[in-house]
Enzyme design. Sequence first.
Site, PDB file in Angstrom:
ATOM      1  N   CYS A   1       0.843  -1.213   0.000  1.00  0.00           N
ATOM      2  CA  CYS A   1       0.000   0.000   0.000  1.00  0.00           C
ATOM      3  C   CYS A   1       0.872   1.255   0.000  1.00  0.00           C
ATOM      4  CB  CYS A   1      -0.929   0.016   1.207  1.00  0.00           C
ATOM      5  SG  CYS A   1      -2.053  -1.381   1.275  1.00  0.00           S
TER       6      CYS A   1
HETATM    7  C1  BEZ Z   1       0.505  -4.547   1.780  1.00  0.00           C
HETATM    8  O1  BEZ Z   1       0.031  -3.481   1.413  1.00  0.00           O
HETATM    9  O2  BEZ Z   1       1.707  -4.746   1.781  1.00  0.00           O
HETATM   10  C2  BEZ Z   1      -0.398  -5.649   2.237  1.00  0.00           C
HETATM   11  C3  BEZ Z   1      -1.597  -5.330   2.845  1.00  0.00           C
HETATM   12  C4  BEZ Z   1      -2.407  -6.364   3.278  1.00  0.00           C
HETATM   13  C5  BEZ Z   1      -2.023  -7.672   3.078  1.00  0.00           C
HETATM   14  C6  BEZ Z   1      -0.826  -7.961   2.433  1.00  0.00           C
HETATM   15  C7  BEZ Z   1      -0.001  -6.943   2.011  1.00  0.00           C
END
Ligand code: BEZ
Length: 212
Positions: A45
């Site tokens: 994210c």
């Molecule tokens: C991420 O943004 O890295 C992420 C968010 C939720 C689950 C897995 C990865």
Amino acid sequence: MSLHLGDIAPDFTQDSTIGPVAFHKWIGPHWVVLFSHPADYTPVCTTELGSAAKLMEEFKRRDVKVLAVSVDPVDTHKDWIKDIDETQKTHVDFPILGDQDRKVSLLYDMIHPKQNDTLTVRSVFIIDPKKVIRTILTYPASTGREFGEIFRVIDSLQLTDKYQVATPANWHSGDDVVISPALQDKAALAAKFPKGYREIKPYLRMTPQPTH
Ligand code: BEZ
């Protein structure tokens, strides 16, 4: 709620990093990309929001406003933005909704319980100035989005809204487009496509992109 292409994007008012957003009013006469991310302070994210921030000129060039959403609170978003700005070398200035009550996430069917009971998947809604949903994309939490594809779809929508054409596989702005099979009248074809066209099959006719 299950949403389909052609539906009016559901309206809502929700708090955000720039204050309350009354969605339809906020859209005004513009296009919108509404996208969800599962959680703040997560690596994928962080890169996605940084990428979106770096691409603001590309969004603006297409008259597109950007709105992100996650189920974390606004205060957390504001804190996390400092990390995004620092690590991604950018400045996030588009709003992020604080959807703690999941009002927007549920309205837009962004929580897929077989993936996660409470967090959103990575949804993308492309919405036009009439507030009509024109594209829905869904990615798993483990896969960061490719913003080039989102721009490609917006370019196609904006082009095909103006001309009786469609865009073929792997098309990018500037490539040849296909003429709508509904258009068969030779005089109308000549008038609408002054650059000419190639007829490969009666239903498969290629023409240079009208706006290039
Ligand atoms: C991420 O943004 O890295 C992420 C968010 C939720 C689950 C897995 C990865």
